[in-house]
Design a protein around this motif. Structure first.
Motif, mmCIF file in Angstrom:
data_model
loop_
_atom_site.group_PDB
_atom_site.id
_atom_site.type_symbol
_atom_site.label_atom_id
_atom_site.label_comp_id
_atom_site.label_asym_id
_atom_site.label_seq_id
_atom_site.Cartn_x
_atom_site.Cartn_y
_atom_site.Cartn_z
ATOM 1 N N TYR A 85 17.024 -30.759 -6.453
ATOM 2 C CA TYR A 85 16.115 -29.882 -7.168
ATOM 3 C C TYR A 85 16.299 -30.038 -8.674
ATOM 4 O O TYR A 85 17.409 -29.955 -9.185
ATOM 5 N N VAL A 92 5.092 -28.385 -5.093
ATOM 6 C CA VAL A 92 5.633 -27.162 -4.501
ATOM 7 C C VAL A 92 4.484 -26.341 -3.917
ATOM 8 O O VAL A 92 3.607 -25.886 -4.654
ATOM 9 N N CYS A 109 11.273 -22.594 -11.167
ATOM 10 C CA CYS A 109 11.301 -23.750 -12.077
ATOM 11 C C CYS A 109 12.406 -23.612 -13.113
ATOM 12 O O CYS A 109 13.104 -24.579 -13.435
ATOM 13 N N TRP A 170 7.388 -30.164 -11.724
ATOM 14 C CA TRP A 170 6.977 -29.650 -10.418
ATOM 15 C C TRP A 170 5.524 -29.234 -10.521
ATOM 16 O O TRP A 170 5.131 -28.545 -11.465
ATOM 17 N N LEU A 172 2.992 -26.927 -9.011
ATOM 18 C CA LEU A 172 2.904 -25.733 -8.178
ATOM 19 C C LEU A 172 1.472 -25.554 -7.689
ATOM 20 O O LEU A 172 0.537 -25.560 -8.486
ATOM 21 N N TYR A 226 7.897 -29.572 -1.579
ATOM 22 C CA TYR A 226 8.742 -28.412 -1.269
ATOM 23 C C TYR A 226 7.842 -27.339 -0.667
ATOM 24 O O TYR A 226 7.009 -26.762 -1.368
ATOM 25 N N SER A 228 7.421 -23.795 0.378
ATOM 26 C CA SER A 228 8.139 -22.580 0.013
ATOM 27 C C SER A 228 7.408 -21.336 0.493
ATOM 28 O O SER A 228 6.185 -21.248 0.384
ATOM 29 N N SER A 255 12.723 -22.377 2.159
ATOM 30 C CA SER A 255 12.196 -23.733 2.102
ATOM 31 C C SER A 255 12.527 -24.415 3.411
ATOM 32 O O SER A 255 13.676 -24.525 3.776
ATOM 33 N N ILE A 267 12.766 -20.789 -1.265
ATOM 34 C CA ILE A 267 12.069 -22.068 -1.092
ATOM 35 C C ILE A 267 12.272 -22.549 0.321
ATOM 36 O O ILE A 267 13.333 -22.400 0.882
ATOM 37 N N ARG A 270 12.307 -29.281 2.015
ATOM 38 C CA ARG A 270 12.004 -30.445 1.187
ATOM 39 C C ARG A 270 11.523 -31.541 2.123
ATOM 40 O O ARG A 270 12.260 -31.991 3.002
#
Length: 360
Positions: A85, A92, A109, A170, A172, A226, A228, A255, A267, A270
């Motif tokens: 990460y 994400v 983040c 990232w 989002l 990712y 989440s 995640s 989260i 992955r």
């Protein structure tokens, strides 16, 4: 209520926080305007500078959540994925159930050092909004009108421009496109029934076209997706006003492939990008299946109050607080000096006008 909690709930404190955010944000926007001269000379330097300038704005919002509100977040993740990460580019996928979803995403983040360079897929109207919207413009955020026939070409070009971005970022994305409500959920499930898709209990149907194009354009640039899922304990429904009032929340972030729990967020997993289909139709099918899995995890959370993984709480970084203190010291001194001069002048009209302007 203790003295600190009492002060956090006072309108005058909210006024001062908003004053610092608005004035500092406009100053930074003004500085960003001058960085445009760098674009034809050194595009990468322009980008690096604007990542730092954007951090000065967005970190003030994260400061409210981390330090002012003191919200707790638990992040569940696979220990083998955790070190990656912040060290790689990623897409994400976030659920969209709460008013402060975006703030939780920013907090995530920040914990991994990519707040200044984080990207989103945002409505075109937001690009005209002072401070955050203008900040996003200089960050090369992807804006769209939500009319895919008109948006596709623009979105593709903006995404391709990110292929040589000099900072880890990232991207989002709220694939549901809008915040969850019961009315929207009913409409979404009617669409699912019409299309022959399995119904979801806790999510809206994902809008797949934007995600598929994002995956296609950022392939070989982004390393992973990712997935989440964010929840708050005790059925809390956090609001931005609650954060401003210093109310403390407890958030869990899951995640799927890796799971972490930290200050506010959960989260999920992955997923290496090579595991995501490149073909648009196959990618759409993959995303629908992902949301069915997310729904199952949400069901498990509501049943047990936890996620099936070991929680991790990454420490808060001090930079959001230090940035806010810098702007507070810089901007409050002239404000108080001006106020004292007005009081000494003895003019009631001047004081009333000043108060009116500040409140507005």
């Amino acid at each position: 209520m203790d003295i600190v909690g009492f002060l956090k709930s006072q309108f005058i404190c909210h006024l001062l926080i908003c004053y610092i955010f608005i004035v500092s944000g406009l100053i930074i926007n003004f500085i960003q305007l001058f960085t445009l001269i760098l674009w034809p000379i050194n595009k990468q330097l322009f980008r690096r500078i604007n990542c730092r300038l954007a951090y000065c704005i967005s970190s003030q919002m994260v400061m409210l959540l981390e330090w002012w509100s003191g919200t707790d977040c638990t992040l569940y993740t696979d220990p083998e994925s955790y070190p990656k990460y912040g060290k790689e580019n990623a897409i994400v996928i976030l659920n969209h159930n709460f008013e402060i979803d975006f703030l939780c995403g920013w907090n995530f983040c920040e914990r991994f050092g990519v707040l200044g360079s984080s990207k989103v897929l945002a409505k075109k109207e937001l690009s005209y909004m002072p401070i955050i919207g203008w900040m996003w413009y200089f960050l090369e955020i992807v804006f769209c009108k939500r009319k895919w026939e008109e948006d596709r070409k623009t979105v593709v070009q903006k995404l391709l421009n990110l292929r040589d971005y000099p900072e880890n970022f990232w991207f989002l994305i709220h694939c549901e496109g809008t915040r969850f409500t019961e009315q929207k959920h009913q409409i979404s499930m009617q669409v699912a029934e019409a299309k022959g898709l399995p119904k979801l209990k806790y999510h809206l149907l994902p809008r797949t076209k934007g995600f598929a194009v994002t995956v296609q354009c950022l392939r070989n640039v982004v390393s992973a997706v990712y997935d989440s899922t964010l929840n708050f304990r005790n059925n809390e429904n956090p609001t931005l006003l609650g954060v401003l009032n210093g109310k403390k929340y407890h958030a869990d972030l899951y995640s799927i492939f890796n799971i972490l729990q930290f200050l506010l967020f959960i989260i999920g997993r992955r997923i290496p990008l090579e595991d995501v289909p490149e073909d648009e139709q196959e990618c759409s099918t993959w995303l629908h299946k992902l949301y069915q899995e997310k729904d199952a995890f949400q069901e498990e959370y509501y049943r047990t109050g936890t996620y099936p993984a070991v929680p991790t709480v990454p420490p808060r970084r001090p930079w959001t607080l230090l940035n806010w203190l810098f702007w507070a010291l810089l901007l409050l001194y002239p404000l108080f000096k001006l106020l004292i001069n007005m009081i000494n002048s003895g003019s009631s009209l001047t004081l009333a006008s000043f108060a009116f302007v500040i409140i507005i």
